[in-house]
Design a protein around this motif. Structure first.
Motif, PDB file in Angstrom:
ATOM      1  N   ALA A   1       0.825  -1.211   0.000  1.00 21.57           N
ATOM      2  CA  ALA A   1       0.000   0.000   0.000  1.00 21.57           C
ATOM      3  C   ALA A   1       0.858   1.259   0.000  1.00 21.57           C
ATOM      4  CB  ALA A   1      -0.931  -0.010   1.215  1.00 21.57           C
ATOM      5  N   TYR A   2       1.982   1.216   0.700  1.00 21.24           N
ATOM      6  CA  TYR A   2       2.877   2.376   0.749  1.00 21.24           C
ATOM      7  C   TYR A   2       3.739   2.457  -0.509  1.00 21.24           C
ATOM      8  CZ  TYR A   2       1.400   2.332   5.595  1.00 21.24           C
ATOM      9  OH  TYR A   2       0.641   2.349   6.733  1.00 21.24           O
ATOM     10  N   ALA A   3       4.166   1.300  -1.024  1.00 24.61           N
ATOM     11  CA  ALA A   3       4.929   1.292  -2.273  1.00 24.61           C
ATOM     12  C   ALA A   3       4.079   1.828  -3.417  1.00 24.61           C
ATOM     13  CB  ALA A   3       5.413  -0.122  -2.589  1.00 24.61           C
ATOM     14  N   CYS A   4       2.783   1.551  -3.367  1.00 27.02           N
ATOM     15  CA  CYS A   4       1.855   2.056  -4.377  1.00 27.02           C
ATOM     16  C   CYS A   4       1.919   3.574  -4.463  1.00 27.02           C
ATOM     17  CB  CYS A   4       0.438   1.589  -4.035  1.00 27.02           C
ATOM     18  SG  CYS A   4      -0.866   2.455  -4.936  1.00 27.02           S
ATOM     19  N   GLU A   5       1.906   4.237  -3.317  1.00 21.51           N
ATOM     20  CA  GLU A   5       1.943   5.700  -3.311  1.00 21.51           C
ATOM     21  C   GLU A   5       3.291   6.233  -3.793  1.00 21.51           C
ATOM     22  OE1 GLU A   5      -0.671   7.536  -2.907  1.00 21.51           O
ATOM     23  OE2 GLU A   5      -1.835   5.723  -2.587  1.00 21.51           O
ATOM     24  N   VAL A   6       4.364   5.516  -3.473  1.00 21.00           N
ATOM     25  CA  VAL A   6       5.688   5.929  -3.954  1.00 21.00           C
ATOM     26  C   VAL A   6       5.737   5.856  -5.474  1.00 21.00           C
ATOM     27  CG1 VAL A   6       8.141   5.352  -3.965  1.00 21.00           C
ATOM     28  CG2 VAL A   6       6.859   5.252  -1.826  1.00 21.00           C
ATOM     29  N   PHE A   7       5.259   4.745  -6.037  1.00 22.07           N
ATOM     30  CA  PHE A   7       5.278   4.582  -7.491  1.00 22.07           C
ATOM     31  C   PHE A   7       4.348   5.588  -8.175  1.00 22.07           C
ATOM     32  CE2 PHE A   7       6.704   0.040  -6.774  1.00 22.07           C
ATOM     33  CZ  PHE A   7       7.951   0.232  -7.333  1.00 22.07           C
ATOM     34  N   ARG A   8       3.192   5.815  -7.588  1.00 24.96           N
ATOM     35  CA  ARG A   8       2.244   6.755  -8.191  1.00 24.96           C
ATOM     36  C   ARG A   8       2.829   8.168  -8.220  1.00 24.96           C
ATOM     37  NH1 ARG A   8      -1.542  10.393  -7.032  1.00 24.96           N
ATOM     38  NH2 ARG A   8      -0.997  10.315  -4.821  1.00 24.96           N
ATOM     39  N   GLY A   9       3.452   8.553  -7.112  1.00 29.41           N
ATOM     40  CA  GLY A   9       4.068   9.869  -7.070  1.00 29.41           C
ATOM     41  C   GLY A   9       5.220   9.998  -8.047  1.00 29.41           C
ATOM     42  N   ALA A  10       6.021   8.931  -8.187  1.00 29.52           N
ATOM     43  CA  ALA A  10       7.139   8.954  -9.125  1.00 29.52           C
ATOM     44  C   ALA A  10       6.643   9.009 -10.566  1.00 29.52           C
ATOM     45  CB  ALA A  10       8.020   7.730  -8.920  1.00 29.52           C
ATOM     46  N   TYR A  11       5.521   8.346 -10.821  1.00 25.79           N
ATOM     47  CA  TYR A  11       4.956   8.322 -12.177  1.00 25.79           C
ATOM     48  C   TYR A  11       4.527   9.718 -12.610  1.00 25.79           C
ATOM     49  CZ  TYR A  11       1.973   6.877 -16.087  1.00 25.79           C
ATOM     50  OH  TYR A  11       1.410   6.724 -17.330  1.00 25.79           O
ATOM     51  N   VAL A  12       3.795  10.402 -11.752  1.00 26.50           N
ATOM     52  CA  VAL A  12       3.280  11.726 -12.120  1.00 26.50           C
ATOM     53  C   VAL A  12       4.386  12.782 -12.085  1.00 26.50           C
ATOM     54  CG1 VAL A  12       0.971  11.148 -11.292  1.00 26.50           C
ATOM     55  CG2 VAL A  12       2.580  12.252  -9.737  1.00 26.50           C
ATOM     56  N   ALA A  13       5.539  12.465 -11.470  1.00 30.14           N
ATOM     57  CA  ALA A  13       6.641  13.430 -11.414  1.00 30.14           C
ATOM     58  C   ALA A  13       7.354  13.559 -12.749  1.00 30.14           C
ATOM     59  CB  ALA A  13       7.637  13.030 -10.324  1.00 30.14           C
ATOM     60  N   VAL A  14       7.205  12.563 -13.615  1.00 25.76           N
ATOM     61  CA  VAL A  14       7.834  12.626 -14.942  1.00 25.76           C
ATOM     62  C   VAL A  14       7.029  13.592 -15.808  1.00 25.76           C
ATOM     63  CG1 VAL A  14       8.509  11.316 -16.989  1.00 25.76           C
ATOM     64  CG2 VAL A  14       8.648  10.261 -14.727  1.00 25.76           C
ATOM     65  N   PRO A  15       7.666  14.601 -16.383  1.00 22.10           N
ATOM     66  CA  PRO A  15       6.934  15.575 -17.209  1.00 22.10           C
ATOM     67  C   PRO A  15       6.191  14.898 -18.358  1.00 22.10           C
ATOM     68  CG  PRO A  15       9.148  16.369 -16.738  1.00 22.10           C
ATOM     69  CD  PRO A  15       9.092  14.949 -16.261  1.00 22.10           C
ATOM     70  N   PRO A  16       4.889  15.108 -18.485  1.00 23.08           N
ATOM     71  CA  PRO A  16       4.119  14.437 -19.550  1.00 23.08           C
ATOM     72  C   PRO A  16       4.571  14.833 -20.954  1.00 23.08           C
ATOM     73  CG  PRO A  16       2.808  16.157 -18.481  1.00 23.08           C
ATOM     74  CD  PRO A  16       4.047  15.974 -17.654  1.00 23.08           C
ATOM     75  N   GLY A  17       5.184  16.015 -21.076  1.00 26.36           N
ATOM     76  CA  GLY A  17       5.645  16.449 -22.394  1.00 26.36           C
ATOM     77  C   GLY A  17       6.676  15.516 -22.990  1.00 26.36           C
TER      78      GLY A  17
END
Length: 239
Positions: free
Chosen positions: A119-135
């Motif tokens: 459950a905690y790793a999920c939030e780490v991965f989700r935050g890392a995913y959205v940190a990558v610039p979508p451009g």
């Protein structure tokens, strides 16, 4: 005389507890490594579900993480240990078997800790995913990369870079929280130190010894985490 007694109790062989403590430390490390590996896999799947276009997947992942983060970890370990045993026993009974099954304590501890820290790793991965610039992903697809190819070559290396600090902290928590497995009488490091202290009437000495072993493992882990961060930042400005 006191020094001789301390050395004797912490020594190796039949008269000392040194080998028992080291064996328990190895069991603790093994428990932490396996739990972390499974937690990373489950956490990545949960993060993918949270980022999915499908509302049902997002709802299920959010419900899971809310439940895990809202329930005491001791309780989850007990539910996994006794619940899985009861479930398997009921299935065997339904099949007409009178076989009695006892769930291995180590396996139950790995399963419980994996479910907790996923459950905690999920939030780490989700935050890392959205940190990558979508451009960057848009640019990759604009030059002809397929979505999966762009993910592997563009997003995943950066996702990993952003996730390392959070995953490193999570590893530290997993390593220390292996002591929760004592609730199901698994002889990990802290429980072994407690048993030794009760047997020899030297609680403080054995707890201090266990604390020193934990400190050694976490210190080495922190060195490894910094090394991984440095490798991940190679080629970056200031890396």
């Amino acid at each position: 005389m006191a020094d001789e007694r301390v050395l004797g109790l912490l020594g190796f062989g039949a008269a000392g507890w040194g080998d028992d403590l080291l064996f328990a430390a190895a069991l603790t490390l093994q428990l932490a490594v396996l739990s972390s590996c499974f937690a990373l896999v489950i956490g990545f799947v949960l993060a993918s579900a949270k980022l999915s276009r499908w509302r049902l997947l997002r709802y299920l992942a959010a419900t899971y993480t809310l439940f895990i983060r809202g329930v005491p970890e001791f309780l989850i370990i007990l539910l996994v240990f006794f619940g899985s045993e009861a479930l398997i026993q009921n299935m065997l009974t339904a099949l007409g078997s009178d076989l009695t099954i006892e769930v291995p304590k180590f396996g139950a501890a790995v399963a419980a800790l994996s479910l907790i820290f996923a459950a905690y790793a999920c939030e780490v991965f989700r935050g890392a995913y959205v940190a990558v610039p979508p451009g960057q992903m848009e640019a990759a697809q604009a030059i002809g990369m397929r979505p999966f190819q762009a993910f592997i070559r563009i997003r995943f290396p950066q996702l990993w870079r952003f996730a390392i600090p959070g995953l490193g902290n999570l590893w530290m928590v997993v390593l220390k929280d292996t002591s929760l497995a004592a609730v199901i009488a698994l002889n990990e490091l802290l429980r072994t130190a407690k048993l030794a202290g009760e047997t020899e009437h030297a609680h403080l000495m054995f707890f201090l010894a266990a604390g020193l072993i934990y400190l050694t493992m976490t210190s080495l882990s922190d060195i490894l985490r910094r090394h991984l961060e440095q490798r991940a930042r190679r080629g970056m400005a200031g890396g």
